[in-house]
Motif scaffolding. Structure first.
Motif, PDB file in Angstrom:
ATOM      1  N   LEU A  30      -5.337  -1.492  -1.121  1.00  0.00           N
ATOM      2  CA  LEU A  30      -4.531  -1.557   0.092  1.00  0.00           C
ATOM      3  C   LEU A  30      -3.477  -0.097  -0.211  1.00  0.00           C
ATOM      4  O   LEU A  30      -3.438   0.773  -1.156  1.00  0.00           O
ATOM      5  CB  LEU A  30      -3.535  -2.521  -0.503  1.00  0.00           C
ATOM      6  N   MET A  31      -3.716   0.073   0.832  1.00  0.00           N
ATOM      7  CA  MET A  31      -3.501   1.645   0.906  1.00  0.00           C
ATOM      8  C   MET A  31      -1.799   2.151   0.771  1.00  0.00           C
ATOM      9  O   MET A  31      -1.637   1.430   1.694  1.00  0.00           O
ATOM     10  CB  MET A  31      -3.626   2.655   2.104  1.00  0.00           C
ATOM     11  N   ASP A  32      -0.775   3.227   0.454  1.00  0.00           N
ATOM     12  CA  ASP A  32       0.817   3.339   0.369  1.00  0.00           C
ATOM     13  C   ASP A  32       0.697   4.134   1.224  1.00  0.00           C
ATOM     14  O   ASP A  32       0.210   5.048   1.448  1.00  0.00           O
ATOM     15  CB  ASP A  32       1.086   3.500  -0.767  1.00  0.00           C
ATOM     16  N   SER A  33       1.109   3.734   2.596  1.00  0.00           N
ATOM     17  CA  SER A  33       1.543   4.473   3.519  1.00  0.00           C
ATOM     18  C   SER A  33       2.652   4.746   3.441  1.00  0.00           C
ATOM     19  O   SER A  33       3.194   5.424   4.602  1.00  0.00           O
ATOM     20  CB  SER A  33       0.992   3.424   5.213  1.00  0.00           C
ATOM     21  N   THR A  34       3.608   4.520   2.595  1.00  0.00           N
ATOM     22  CA  THR A  34       4.968   5.697   3.211  1.00  0.00           C
ATOM     23  C   THR A  34       4.848   6.551   2.364  1.00  0.00           C
ATOM     24  O   THR A  34       6.261   7.110   2.561  1.00  0.00           O
ATOM     25  CB  THR A  34       5.648   4.157   1.991  1.00  0.00           C
ATOM     26  N   GLN A  35       4.427   7.098   0.991  1.00  0.00           N
ATOM     27  CA  GLN A  35       3.952   8.544   0.807  1.00  0.00           C
ATOM     28  C   GLN A  35       3.132   9.230   2.002  1.00  0.00           C
ATOM     29  O   GLN A  35       1.969   8.635   2.065  1.00  0.00           O
ATOM     30  CB  GLN A  35       3.776   8.136  -0.556  1.00  0.00           C
ATOM     31  N   PRO A  36       3.982  10.031   1.733  1.00  0.00           N
ATOM     32  CA  PRO A  36       2.899  11.248   2.275  1.00  0.00           C
ATOM     33  C   PRO A  36       1.344  11.522   1.968  1.00  0.00           C
ATOM     34  O   PRO A  36       1.339  11.846   0.519  1.00  0.00           O
ATOM     35  CB  PRO A  36       3.777  12.826   3.093  1.00  0.00           C
ATOM     36  N   GLY A  37       0.373  12.099   2.715  1.00  0.00           N
ATOM     37  CA  GLY A  37      -1.334  12.116   2.440  1.00  0.00           C
ATOM     38  C   GLY A  37      -1.227  10.636   1.646  1.00  0.00           C
ATOM     39  O   GLY A  37      -2.476  10.770   1.092  1.00  0.00           O
ATOM     40  N   GLY A  38      -0.918   9.983   1.471  1.00  0.00           N
ATOM     41  CA  GLY A  38      -1.049   8.322   1.242  1.00  0.00           C
ATOM     42  C   GLY A  38      -1.457   8.071  -0.298  1.00  0.00           C
ATOM     43  O   GLY A  38      -1.609   9.558  -0.801  1.00  0.00           O
ATOM     44  N   ASN A  39      -2.401   7.277  -0.516  1.00  0.00           N
ATOM     45  CA  ASN A  39      -2.208   7.250  -1.802  1.00  0.00           C
ATOM     46  C   ASN A  39      -2.870   5.535  -1.899  1.00  0.00           C
ATOM     47  O   ASN A  39      -2.999   4.912  -1.192  1.00  0.00           O
ATOM     48  CB  ASN A  39      -1.297   7.256  -2.676  1.00  0.00           C
ATOM     49  N   LYS A  40      -3.355   5.321  -3.335  1.00  0.00           N
ATOM     50  CA  LYS A  40      -3.449   3.399  -3.402  1.00  0.00           C
ATOM     51  C   LYS A  40      -2.410   2.829  -4.440  1.00  0.00           C
ATOM     52  O   LYS A  40      -1.901   3.116  -5.371  1.00  0.00           O
ATOM     53  CB  LYS A  40      -4.423   3.487  -4.524  1.00  0.00           C
ATOM     54  N   ARG A  41      -1.551   1.557  -3.514  1.00  0.00           N
ATOM     55  CA  ARG A  41       0.030   1.032  -3.619  1.00  0.00           C
ATOM     56  C   ARG A  41      -1.228  -0.361  -4.614  1.00  0.00           C
ATOM     57  O   ARG A  41      -0.392  -0.314  -5.420  1.00  0.00           O
ATOM     58  CB  ARG A  41      -0.292   0.638  -2.005  1.00  0.00           C
ATOM     59  N   ASN A  42      -2.496  -0.997  -4.205  1.00  0.00           N
ATOM     60  CA  ASN A  42      -2.713  -2.017  -4.982  1.00  0.00           C
ATOM     61  C   ASN A  42      -4.187  -2.180  -4.891  1.00  0.00           C
ATOM     62  O   ASN A  42      -4.895  -1.727  -3.817  1.00  0.00           O
ATOM     63  CB  ASN A  42      -2.116  -3.391  -4.385  1.00  0.00           C
ATOM     64  N   GLU A  43      -4.489  -2.910  -5.801  1.00  0.00           N
ATOM     65  CA  GLU A  43      -5.877  -3.344  -6.048  1.00  0.00           C
ATOM     66  C   GLU A  43      -6.921  -4.442  -6.134  1.00  0.00           C
ATOM     67  O   GLU A  43      -6.411  -4.740  -7.176  1.00  0.00           O
ATOM     68  CB  GLU A  43      -7.023  -1.823  -6.176  1.00  0.00           C
ATOM     69  N   VAL A  44      -7.935  -5.288  -5.518  1.00  0.00           N
ATOM     70  CA  VAL A  44      -8.108  -6.493  -6.497  1.00  0.00           C
ATOM     71  C   VAL A  44      -9.691  -6.566  -6.004  1.00  0.00           C
ATOM     72  O   VAL A  44      -9.902  -5.351  -5.406  1.00  0.00           O
ATOM     73  CB  VAL A  44      -7.582  -7.472  -5.038  1.00  0.00           C
ATOM     74  N   ARG A  45      -9.664  -6.337  -7.509  1.00  0.00           N
ATOM     75  CA  ARG A  45     -11.144  -6.237  -7.681  1.00  0.00           C
ATOM     76  C   ARG A  45     -12.050  -8.291  -7.895  1.00  0.00           C
ATOM     77  O   ARG A  45     -12.078  -7.987  -8.678  1.00  0.00           O
ATOM     78  CB  ARG A  45     -11.786  -5.598  -8.891  1.00  0.00           C
ATOM     79  N   ARG A  46     -12.775  -8.595  -6.440  1.00  0.00           N
ATOM     80  CA  ARG A  46     -13.551  -9.763  -6.831  1.00  0.00           C
ATOM     81  C   ARG A  46     -15.258  -9.700  -7.357  1.00  0.00           C
ATOM     82  O   ARG A  46     -15.724  -8.830  -6.537  1.00  0.00           O
ATOM     83  CB  ARG A  46     -13.735 -10.388  -5.948  1.00  0.00           C
TER      84      ARG A  46
END
Length: 251
Positions: free
Chosen positions: A46-62
């Motif tokens: 899940l990308m973090d669209s609240t921050q300029p330039g983006g970043n990773k907000r969360n991640e799930v590995r299955r």
């Protein structure tokens, strides 16, 4: 924190295998230079669209599976039967009488078995035997006719001679005639980095793959790589009980 105990690993050992669920002994694949288990993941990000330039907000590995591969160096019929989804049989040394052959002058004719000696070559149905060394030769376990041979040329592809020969003991693999099989695999090894302490891995259910390459001419020793995958063994149940494999090390 730096661990106080050294757990470095340098492994060697034997791979044992049998068909999954069979009432049969585990048998060795012989000299193998590699055995790998490779867990595979499906990563949801899940990308973090609240921050300029983006970043990773969360991640799930299955976990999507566990790939497996091994490399064997013993080019035995049994190993090829596993790697080529084949059937293998042993053929005893013996004598083959009057095998019909379609032989052409100036070339080789493959016989049904690898020949050790050719006793005689005669016309189809019998007659005066042809002369060894003049009409025919034994080369590389096959029948060879020199260009000056008096053996008549085949007519419409029909047999033009009968060959009596002795054959060597041999194994024969009928390649790619079987469906995909499942195996039980056990690795019994030694950790050379820990004074040869024992290591054991038990993979309960392995889907056997197909040999990736069969290099019959080369400058290096032959190596047969087989890829497959670990499957869950549903018969193994209970909290904390793996359905895939166990790893045991000597303390």
């Amino acid at each position: 924190m730096i661990p106080s105990t050294d757990y470095s690993y340098l492994g060697s050992g034997s791979i044992l295998i049998r068909e999954f669920g069979s009432a049969a002994p585990l048998v060795t694949l012989g000299n193998c230079s590699e055995l790998k288990f490779s867990p595979q993941e499906d990563v949801k990000t899940l990308m973090d669209s609240t921050q300029p330039g983006g970043n990773k907000r969360n991640e799930v590995r299955r976990l999507t599976g566990v790939d497996m591969s091994f490399i064997f160096h013993d080019f035995s019929a049994a190993n090829f039967a596993i790697g080529l989804r084949s059937s293998a049989s042993d053929i005893a040394a013996g004598t083959v009488p009057d095998e019909a052959a379609v032989a052409y002058k100036g070339g080789y004719t493959k016989l049904a078995k690898i020949a050790a000696t050719i006793t005689s070559v005669e016309p189809v149905g019998g007659g005066t035997p042809y002369t060894s060394g003049t009409d025919y030769e034994l080369r590389d376990g096959m029948l060879y006719l020199p260009s000056t041979s008096t053996i008549p040329a085949p007519v419409s592809g029909a047999a033009n001679c009968e060959v009596t020969y002795t054959n060597v003991a041999q194994s024969k693999v009928e390649a790619l005639v079987a469906s995909n099989k499942q195996y039980e695999l056990v690795f019994v090894g030694l950790n050379e980095a820990q004074s040869g302490k024992r290591v054991r891995v038990h993979a309960y259910k392995v889907s056997g793959g197909v040999l990736q390459e069969m290099a019959l001419i080369g400058d290096d020793f032959g190596a047969g790589q087989v890829n497959g995958a670990l499957l869950p063994d549903a018969s193994r149940t209970g909290a904390g009980i793996s359905q895939y494999f166990t790893y045991e090390i000597e303390a």
